[in-house]
Design a protein around this motif. Structure first.
Motif, PDB file in Angstrom:
ATOM      1  N   GLN A   1       3.867   2.664  -6.786  1.00  0.00           N
ATOM      2  CA  GLN A   1       2.764   3.609  -6.947  1.00  0.00           C
ATOM      3  C   GLN A   1       1.870   3.227  -8.123  1.00  0.00           C
ATOM      4  O   GLN A   1       0.643   3.385  -8.061  1.00  0.00           O
TER       5      GLN A   1
ATOM      6  N   ARG B   1       1.393   8.818  -9.689  1.00  0.00           N
ATOM      7  CA  ARG B   1       1.121   7.376  -9.615  1.00  0.00           C
ATOM      8  C   ARG B   1       2.152   6.561 -10.393  1.00  0.00           C
ATOM      9  O   ARG B   1       1.831   5.581 -11.056  1.00  0.00           O
TER      10      ARG B   1
ATOM     11  N   ARG C   1      -0.345   0.421  -6.939  1.00  0.00           N
ATOM     12  CA  ARG C   1      -1.405   0.947  -6.071  1.00  0.00           C
ATOM     13  C   ARG C   1      -2.538   1.545  -6.894  1.00  0.00           C
ATOM     14  O   ARG C   1      -3.718   1.352  -6.591  1.00  0.00           O
ATOM     15  N   HIS C   2      -2.162   2.280  -7.922  1.00  0.00           N
ATOM     16  CA  HIS C   2      -3.176   2.901  -8.781  1.00  0.00           C
ATOM     17  C   HIS C   2      -4.014   1.835  -9.480  1.00  0.00           C
ATOM     18  O   HIS C   2      -5.248   1.936  -9.538  1.00  0.00           O
TER      19      HIS C   2
ATOM     20  N   HIS D   1       0.809  -1.222   0.000  1.00  0.00           N
ATOM     21  CA  HIS D   1       0.000   0.000   0.000  1.00  0.00           C
ATOM     22  C   HIS D   1       0.842   1.273   0.000  1.00  0.00           C
ATOM     23  O   HIS D   1       0.295   2.376   0.074  1.00  0.00           O
ATOM     24  N   GLY D   2       2.145   1.148  -0.056  1.00  0.00           N
ATOM     25  CA  GLY D   2       2.986   2.329  -0.202  1.00  0.00           C
ATOM     26  C   GLY D   2       3.275   3.085   1.070  1.00  0.00           C
ATOM     27  O   GLY D   2       3.802   4.206   1.013  1.00  0.00           O
TER      28      GLY D   2
ATOM     29  N   GLU E   1      -6.452   0.244  -7.061  1.00  0.00           N
ATOM     30  CA  GLU E   1      -7.599   1.112  -6.813  1.00  0.00           C
ATOM     31  C   GLU E   1      -8.605   1.025  -7.961  1.00  0.00           C
ATOM     32  O   GLU E   1      -9.821   0.956  -7.739  1.00  0.00           O
TER      33      GLU E   1
END
Length: 291
Positions: free
Chosen positions: A227, A189, A230-231, A56-57, A234
């Motif tokens: 990143q 991102r 993560r994008h 999750h960064g 989502e």
């Protein structure tokens, strides 16, 4: 718990269904904007034995305020201590909940803030979980004692926020160029020229590579890769998600490239993820037999 770019200061999620019975309280202190991705407090019992947690960064501090979780780390099953430090991850983590109801506090710190809060030790926990007391000693005990004595979730979260703020005041800040570069990578991102960012800082390649790795915990390119993942994660949470469209929107060369990335970083494929059992308002997967 997932956090939105501009979360409310306080929010509460109550669950009483096939996933279990619990209350989760989330806190995003305005004074710590840009420092924490969110603080959360969980109290209750989950119905599934295991949970697959995706990268999750953030660097995360976990405080067990009762029964403790276990985790399937790269060295095998780990019985977590009362206070844990989990560094940046590029691989999924499967955790096992205790049989009984439990109470857990989580603090998600952005990497450069974690470098200050943890005295430069966050990189030691990359893709692993360690005992926070081994890293911070008395400061870890202070956090644990303050949270254990809290009469309710909000008080617990306020005390955790105060602890973070004190550590920030006492610690050495990360280099401004590294903070700016990490923020730029996250804001785009991962879809940004690392070399272009480095040139704007005026730093040499060797200096940026060494200092960014030390203060963020990953190289700039690996941080951009995180990143981008993560994008994509989502985007896949949306009911109308189409794999090929997500791959293109997130900067992958094609759908097969995204699939290979997910196989490594999520331990599953995007298609399997869409069909999997996900916790409410979270990308994490519920796994194992129901209790």
């Amino acid at each position: 718990m997932p956090f939105t770019p501009h979360p409310p200061v306080w929010s509460t999620l109550e669950v009483d269904d096939n996933f279990g019975r619990w209350t989760a309280t989330m806190h995003a202190p305005p004074a710590l904007a840009g420092v924490v991705d969110g603080l959360w407090h969980f109290r209750g019992r989950v119905a599934h034995a295991r949970e697959r947690v995706f990268p999750h960064g953030a660097v995360e501090i976990i405080v067990h305020l009762g029964e403790r979780y276990h985790g399937h780390e790269r060295d095998g099953l780990q019985h977590y201590p009362a206070l844990c430090l989990s560094g940046l991850r590029l691989q999924p983590l499967v955790v096992e909940a205790p049989q009984a109801a439990c109470t857990v506090l989580g603090l998600r710190l952005r990497p450069t803030a974690a470098w200050t809060v943890l005295g430069g030790a966050a990189g030691e926990a990359q893709d692993r979980t360690v005992d926070l007391a081994d890293v911070l000693g008395a400061a870890a005990r202070e956090l644990g004692e303050a949270c254990n004595d809290a009469p309710d979730a909000r008080t617990c979260l306020r005390r955790a926020a105060t602890w973070v703020a004190q550590r920030l005041r006492q610690g050495r800040p990360a280099d401004a160029a590294v903070v700016w570069m990490a923020q730029a990578i996250a804001a785009r991102r991962g879809a940004v020229s690392i070399e272009g960012l480095r040139e704007r800082t005026g730093w040499s390649r060797s200096r940026m590579a060494a200092v960014f790795q030390a203060q963020v915990g990953l190289s700039p390119k690996r941080y951009a890769r995180l990143q981008r993942f993560r994008h994509a994660l989502e985007q896949l949470q949306r009911p109308e998600a189409v794999l090929a469209d997500v791959a293109g929107a997130c900067g992958y060369a094609d759908q097969s490239h995204m699939t290979a990335e997910f196989d490594e970083m999520a331990g599953t494929t995007p298609g399997a993820l869409l069909a999997a059992l996900r916790y409410p308002h979270s990308p994490n997967l519920a796994e194992g037999e129901r209790r």
